[in-house]
Design an enzyme around this catalytic site. Structure first.
Site, PDB file in Angstrom:
ATOM      1  N   SER A   7      -8.195   3.829   9.334  1.00  0.00           N
ATOM      2  CA  SER A   7      -8.918   3.782   8.061  1.00  0.00           C
ATOM      3  C   SER A   7      -8.136   2.935   7.042  1.00  0.00           C
ATOM      4  O   SER A   7      -8.694   2.033   6.403  1.00  0.00           O
ATOM      5  CB  SER A   7      -9.111   5.208   7.533  1.00  0.00           C
ATOM      6  OG  SER A   7      -9.525   5.205   6.201  1.00  0.00           O
ATOM      7  N   LYS A  11      -8.887  -1.433   5.980  1.00  0.00           N
ATOM      8  CA  LYS A  11      -9.089  -1.888   4.606  1.00  0.00           C
ATOM      9  C   LYS A  11      -8.026  -2.912   4.196  1.00  0.00           C
ATOM     10  O   LYS A  11      -8.318  -3.872   3.489  1.00  0.00           O
ATOM     11  CB  LYS A  11      -9.134  -0.691   3.659  1.00  0.00           C
ATOM     12  CG  LYS A  11     -10.436   0.089   3.838  1.00  0.00           C
ATOM     13  CD  LYS A  11     -10.535   1.328   2.975  1.00  0.00           C
ATOM     14  CE  LYS A  11      -9.684   2.445   3.548  1.00  0.00           C
ATOM     15  NZ  LYS A  11      -9.882   3.732   2.870  1.00  0.00           N
ATOM     16  N   HIS A  41       0.835  -1.208   0.000  1.00  0.00           N
ATOM     17  CA  HIS A  41       0.000   0.000   0.000  1.00  0.00           C
ATOM     18  C   HIS A  41       0.865   1.251   0.000  1.00  0.00           C
ATOM     19  O   HIS A  41       1.829   1.355   0.759  1.00  0.00           O
ATOM     20  CB  HIS A  41      -0.888   0.016   1.242  1.00  0.00           C
ATOM     21  CG  HIS A  41      -1.741   1.246   1.328  1.00  0.00           C
ATOM     22  ND1 HIS A  41      -2.935   1.354   0.657  1.00  0.00           N
ATOM     23  CD2 HIS A  41      -1.575   2.422   1.982  1.00  0.00           C
ATOM     24  CE1 HIS A  41      -3.464   2.543   0.900  1.00  0.00           C
ATOM     25  NE2 HIS A  41      -2.655   3.214   1.708  1.00  0.00           N
ATOM     26  N   ASP A  96     -15.878   2.867   7.473  1.00  0.00           N
ATOM     27  CA  ASP A  96     -14.876   3.847   7.056  1.00  0.00           C
ATOM     28  C   ASP A  96     -15.468   4.840   6.069  1.00  0.00           C
ATOM     29  O   ASP A  96     -15.192   6.038   6.142  1.00  0.00           O
ATOM     30  CB  ASP A  96     -13.687   3.138   6.422  1.00  0.00           C
ATOM     31  CG  ASP A  96     -12.609   4.131   6.025  1.00  0.00           C
ATOM     32  OD1 ASP A  96     -12.086   4.801   6.925  1.00  0.00           O
ATOM     33  OD2 ASP A  96     -12.312   4.265   4.825  1.00  0.00           O
ATOM     34  N   ARG A 112     -15.677  13.038   8.562  1.00  0.00           N
ATOM     35  CA  ARG A 112     -14.371  13.661   8.830  1.00  0.00           C
ATOM     36  C   ARG A 112     -14.082  14.750   7.805  1.00  0.00           C
ATOM     37  O   ARG A 112     -13.545  15.816   8.128  1.00  0.00           O
ATOM     38  CB  ARG A 112     -13.252  12.613   8.775  1.00  0.00           C
ATOM     39  CG  ARG A 112     -13.220  11.700   9.994  1.00  0.00           C
ATOM     40  CD  ARG A 112     -12.319  10.489   9.758  1.00  0.00           C
ATOM     41  NE  ARG A 112     -10.954  10.863   9.463  1.00  0.00           N
ATOM     42  CZ  ARG A 112     -10.067  10.079   8.836  1.00  0.00           C
ATOM     43  NH1 ARG A 112     -10.419   8.869   8.435  1.00  0.00           N
ATOM     44  NH2 ARG A 112      -8.848  10.500   8.599  1.00  0.00           N
TER      45      ARG A 112
END
Lengths: 445, 445
Positions: free
Chosen positions: A185, A189, A84, A163, A170
């Protein structure tokens, strides 16, 4: 119920540690619609300012994860390592590192997103390839991974729905840039996908989500700790996003640069980050190797054509036309190319990646709003990088665009983004730190 | 618009000082319905945790004030001094000090509220008087003040509507107990009334809204500073609410005790607080007098019957039956009286006013929820106070109640509230500090 929430808000407001049950009460109550927006907004601001400790964060992440479906990878043979990136300008590393790892026997499953603002999106780049399908069923996801060694797919609505709902709130309440909320968050995932390990590329600098290096380190450490607490081996690097990564910025152009890298012609900065992440992914897969030996394996995978072969099969498996690997004219192209010339002689001191990302939006390569369409052929190809010596009038950037009316504005933006100084400048270090469960280490290679 | 609010939330979140225009944007946008609850909730939590400086507070107060109507006292001759208490258990000082000041030539206009939770409310106490009307038009308010020298009335919907809307949101988001928000809420309502000066009685201790003495001092200083910045002379005292004020707790019973005080038979603690506030009100009216001389004036107003005369006219002017001053049987009474007897001999070390206030709710003298009805005749009469020597079996409290089924529970609560120790105990000091624009001073008298 309302009393419960009131008490939980008060406790976080006063800087106290929340119990797992309290965090679960907030998240599940909000997802079910039992707790109103305004109470969650007050709680989010309290979390923003007061923070959360490692235990609270691991609990928050697990509770978010439990709000939705998981994608099981059971039955897919071999080690599966997810990678990621927190995103940036010109970041096409996924398309290079995943084929390399697959060629070395590590499978790479990834759930990715679209671009927004100055940062590009992996799904948009893939969609530049004619026919490419980035939304797969869980079965098709597993089959592609098993057959080709890699798969890249968009997230479905059912992955961590908490989320999605919390992020929207947010976004309206100035509680986005909050480390615990960002970390949970992202990690919820990542954990929804049943990989054997996770490798994180946290970008830092002008074009990154986190511009400050210490903030980036802290975010990476926080996510690595969540991974460890969740029993998922997690490693991370901090890499530079002060200047665009590679020479190409824009969807088609970055696909071309990725294929070039798989053919052995990748720019130095792209390869440095690719090798660093690839080495971490080998570690996470339990295939410990000295860094030099790992790089040797990757170079052999390129030289033999095996890595490009993986990328070809991956494209074909997701419905795309694998001939793009040999014929770049099959990719969407902008109608017009103009050149940005060096306004003076000297040394390139800086290329502000944030400014380049914003200029990319002007020519349609990126999105200002979620609903905006993307011009896949648009973008920039840089002919020089930070540290290069240049002379006045030399071509510095080729601008690919269908919007000639934007040319003067883009030329002006590029003029401001590229700083030319009189003195020689070192090439920037691309990989800055390694983060593992033991802490932060200066990147040693 | 959304961007504006987002930026304002971020700035307060990061501890920055907000401009007057930014605060006005939040308050007027929320009142108009342009800014959603959840954004204001996040902002309130940021204000709660980060605070506001004196300039922001004066601006917030002025902006809240501007959200609604003001009650002009133009045309009412003489100096008009408003007195405000943060509330407590047994606090009937308004009914004593206002007639005293009116008898000394200072007019006292007050906007008051109802009781909720353990604290009583001035309007509820007044409504124990048959016929009493506590909602007046601005004209009637001015006329009563001009004619009798005092007036007490409930707030209308049009006075500081911003406070009403924001208070409801604070109540749901754990942002009530926030000093800047409390101070601006109180002071905006005080400033809406066109008085010549304001005197504040900030209670501290078990039965007070602010239990901690330093918090009470800070709140008082903050309100005095807001008054000064708004050009309204403001003075405050910090007084003890560790034990109930006076001997009577409950609506009719407190009216009786107030009338007794105006007849020269007020308990010491009630008179100490009355004289302290009265002296401050003389100061605020510009009638500077040595404390002893002021007390002499007040005692003369009582001895001459002039103060009771003012109270009689005030009751009559607001529709009430002034004969209650002579015949207490005209006031609502509870059907049953039971006695709480001293469980042991010794010295009363403490009477926990919060516990007494909660016991008062059990017998219907107070409200648990806004919608609850009040039993005007219910309450307690204490026969001994902190510092008194008592013997086992002596009557300590007469409980007036229509709810015999509550008697055992109330007896148990009183048993816990009243602490009896073996050693002599000093009588508590009732007035602790004086707060003026120069700072906090130990109460000198």
């Amino acid at each position: 119920m309302a009393n419960g929430m009131y008490e939980i808000i008060s406790r976080k407001r006063d800087g106290l540690e929340l119990e797992r049950e309290e965090i679960a009460f907030v998240i599940s109550g909000y997802v079910k619609g039992d707790i109103p927006d305004y109470q969650v907004a007050a709680w989010l601001m309290a979390v923003y300012i007061r923070g959360m400790n490692g235990r609270e964060l691991a609990d928050l992440t697990a509770i978010m994860l439990d709000s939705g479906d998981r994608i099981s990878l059971d039955g897919v043979p071999g080690k599966k390592i997810d990678k990621h990136s927190t995103g940036g300008v010109g970041d096409k590393i996924s398309f290079v590192v995943a084929p390399l790892l697959a060629a070395c026997g590590v499978r790479v499953p990834m759930l990715s997103g679209r671009g927004l603002g100055h940062t590009g999106g992996t799904l948009d780049k893939l969609e530049a390839i004619p026919g490419m399908n980035v939304f797969l069923t869980p079965e098709k996801f597993r089959d592609t991974l098993a057959a080709t060694g890699m798969v890249i797919c968009g997230q479905t609505e059912n992955i961590v729905p908490a989320d999605r709902k919390i992020y929207a709130l947010r976004d309206a309440t100035a509680t986005v840039s909050c480390l615990p909320l960002i970390a949970s968050s992202i990690m919820s995932k990542k954990l929804a996908l049943g990989s054997d390990g996770i490798v994180l590329d946290v970008k830092t600098g002008s074009g990154a989500f986190m511009k400050d290096e210490q903030d980036s380190i802290l975010l990476c450490q926080t996510m690595v700790a969540i991974g460890a607490k969740s029993g998922r081996p997690t490693l991370g690097i901090i890499s530079s996003m002060d200047q665009p990564l590679g020479r190409a910025v824009g969807n088609s152009l970055e696909i071309i640069e990725s294929i070039e890298a798989l053919k052995g012609r990748g720019p130095d900065d792209v390869m440095q980050v690719t090798y660093a992440l690839g080495w971490c992914m080998l570690q996470a897969a339990g295939k410990t190797a000295a860094y030099a030996r790992a790089v040797g394996m990757f170079q052999e995978a390129i030289a033999s054509g095996r890595a490009l072969g993986v990328f070809r099969s991956f494209i074909a498996a997701q419905g795309g036309d694998p001939r793009v690997c040999d014929d770049y004219s099959l990719l969407p192209a902008a109608r017009q190319q103009t050149e940005f010339l060096a306004p003076s002689s000297g040394h390139i001191a800086r290329i502000d990646s944030y400014a380049v990302g914003m200029a990319a939006i002007d020519i349609g390569a990126g999105r200002r709003k979620k609903e905006d369409a993307v011009a896949y052929g648009s973008g920039f190809v840089f002919h020089a990088n930070v540290g290069d010596k240049i002379r006045k009038g030399q071509k510095l950037v080729t601008v690919h665009s269908d919007r000639p009316e934007q040319t003067p504005a883009v030329q002006e933006r590029l003029g401001k983004a590229i700083q030319i100084g009189p003195r020689p400048v070192d090439r920037p270090k691309m990989v800055l730190h390694l983060v593992d469960k033991d802490g932060v280490h200066p990147w040693p290679y």
